[in-house]
Design a protein around this motif. Structure first.
Motif, short mmCIF file in Angstrom:
data_model
loop_
_atom_site.label_atom_id
_atom_site.label_comp_id
_atom_site.label_asym_id
_atom_site.label_seq_id
_atom_site.Cartn_x
_atom_site.Cartn_y
_atom_site.Cartn_z
N ALA A 91 79.49 -19.61 61.11
CA ALA A 91 80.31 -18.99 60.19
C ALA A 91 80.54 -17.61 60.30
O ALA A 91 81.70 -16.61 60.29
CB ALA A 91 79.95 -19.14 58.67
N LEU A 92 79.37 -16.86 60.83
CA LEU A 92 79.09 -15.37 60.99
C LEU A 92 80.16 -14.95 62.18
O LEU A 92 81.08 -14.08 62.03
CB LEU A 92 77.79 -14.86 61.32
N VAL B 69 82.59 -16.80 63.49
CA VAL B 69 84.11 -17.21 63.01
C VAL B 69 84.64 -16.08 62.13
O VAL B 69 85.79 -15.68 62.19
CB VAL B 69 84.32 -18.61 62.41
N PHE B 70 83.91 -15.86 61.04
CA PHE B 70 84.39 -14.81 60.00
C PHE B 70 84.54 -13.40 60.66
O PHE B 70 85.53 -12.55 60.44
CB PHE B 70 83.54 -14.74 59.00
N ALA B 71 83.62 -13.10 61.59
CA ALA B 71 83.74 -11.86 62.24
C ALA B 71 85.03 -11.62 63.10
O ALA B 71 85.55 -10.53 63.20
CB ALA B 71 82.57 -11.36 63.04
N LYS B 72 85.34 -12.86 63.76
CA LYS B 72 86.39 -12.94 64.42
C LYS B 72 87.85 -13.16 64.04
O LYS B 72 88.84 -12.47 64.17
CB LYS B 72 86.43 -14.09 65.58
N SER B 73 88.03 -13.70 63.00
CA SER B 73 89.21 -14.16 62.39
C SER B 73 89.32 -13.63 60.85
O SER B 73 90.40 -13.86 60.21
CB SER B 73 89.29 -15.67 62.24
N GLY B 74 87.97 -13.24 60.29
CA GLY B 74 88.01 -12.62 59.05
C GLY B 74 88.05 -14.06 58.05
O GLY B 74 88.05 -15.08 58.43
N PHE B 75 87.92 -13.58 56.71
CA PHE B 75 87.81 -14.66 55.52
C PHE B 75 89.23 -15.71 55.67
O PHE B 75 89.02 -16.74 55.69
CB PHE B 75 87.61 -14.15 54.16
N GLN C 40 77.62 -16.32 51.17
CA GLN C 40 75.98 -16.59 51.84
C GLN C 40 76.04 -15.64 53.02
O GLN C 40 74.79 -15.05 53.27
CB GLN C 40 75.85 -18.00 51.92
N VAL C 41 76.92 -15.47 53.94
CA VAL C 41 76.80 -14.93 54.97
C VAL C 41 76.64 -13.43 54.91
O VAL C 41 75.84 -12.76 55.14
CB VAL C 41 77.94 -15.17 55.94
N LEU C 42 77.39 -12.89 53.91
CA LEU C 42 77.50 -11.37 53.36
C LEU C 42 76.03 -11.34 52.93
O LEU C 42 75.41 -10.02 53.05
CB LEU C 42 78.62 -11.19 52.47
N GLU C 43 75.56 -12.01 52.06
CA GLU C 43 74.35 -11.66 51.33
C GLU C 43 73.14 -11.78 52.15
O GLU C 43 72.51 -10.83 52.18
CB GLU C 43 74.18 -12.91 50.13
N PRO D 126 75.92 -7.50 66.07
CA PRO D 126 77.32 -6.87 66.00
C PRO D 126 78.12 -7.58 64.96
O PRO D 126 78.80 -6.77 64.40
CB PRO D 126 77.72 -6.54 67.33
N ASN D 127 78.18 -8.74 65.19
CA ASN D 127 78.99 -9.39 64.41
C ASN D 127 78.80 -9.49 62.93
O ASN D 127 79.73 -9.39 61.81
CB ASN D 127 79.11 -11.19 64.64
N ALA D 128 77.41 -9.20 62.13
CA ALA D 128 77.34 -8.70 61.09
C ALA D 128 77.92 -7.70 60.43
O ALA D 128 78.52 -7.69 59.48
CB ALA D 128 75.80 -9.00 60.77
#
Length: 215
Positions: A30-31, A33-39, A71-74, A112-114
């Motif tokens: 998920a990290l 995917v979200f870093a690449k595509s956004g929420f 959860q990834v953000l947390e 870096p993705n975080a």
């Protein structure tokens, strides 16, 4: 210190070793995917595929895309804030800040993705973590600003504004993750050579720490 938990599908029941591994695989995927595509651009199907499992299996662990995202953000915020929270009021100010800056730079290099995920969240108005930013994060920053102000009052640091020092550390250390493309465009292949991050860390430490030493 982390945002209020959003709740996973099996939060109340301890997970087995296999379940823990699957949950970690979901969050790691998920990290990326979200870093690449956004929420908004990310999909449950894409996350499940990258994690190597079916969509129904993924939804066993997390009830929604938003629950995974939070959860990834947390997890990211918890990792980032731990070394900041550990600044020792009784330690040597320059060494305490050296340790913190070094830890932040290593986080930018290793994950870096975080940093990109967090930057995207804030740029879009922090819809998921806005409450955390104005409560828990503010409280921690206020606490550490008092520590820095005490060091200044004791003559152990130059007369600096603690909040702007903290903002400078955050901006500088995260720049190497968030603006990696820009860095590579400016300095070329040097950015990919062994030792580049160590060289960058020494430059950042020199600039910031020399600026805060008592004159």
């Amino acid at each position: 210190m982390s945002p209020k938990k959003s709740g996973t599908a099996k939060e109340a029941k301890p997970l087995s070793r296999i379940q823990e591994a699957n949950r970690k695989a979901i969050l790691d995927a998920a990290l990326d995917v979200f870093a690449k595509s956004g929420f908004r651009g990310a999909t449950i199907d894409e996350i499940a595929g990258k994690a190597g499992m079916s969509k129904p299996n993924l939804l066993y662990y997390f009830k929604s895309k938003r629950a995974i995202y939070q959860q990834v953000l947390e997890q990211t915020l918890s990792e980032w804030l731990t070394p900041f929270a550990e600044l020792d009021p009784n330690g040597d100010p320059v060494e305490e800040l050296r340790r913190y800056i070094t830890a932040k730079l290593k986080m930018s290099e290793s994950n870096p993705n975080a940093s990109k995920l967090f930057a995207n969240e804030v740029i879009h108005g922090a819809p998921v973590i806005s409450d955390f930013l104005t409560t828990s994060l503010k409280a921690l920053v206020d606490e550490k600003a008092k520590v820095i102000r005490k060091w200044v009052g004791e003559g152990k640091l130059a007369p600096i504004d603690p909040y702007h020092l903290i903002f400078t550390i955050w901006a500088t250390t995260q720049h190497y993750a968030d603006f990696d493309v820009q860095i590579r465009a400016v300095i070329g292949t040097q950015a990919g050579k062994p030792g580049f991050h160590e060289q960058a860390a020494q430059a950042v430490l020199s600039i910031i720490l020399h600026g805060i030493k008592p004159r």
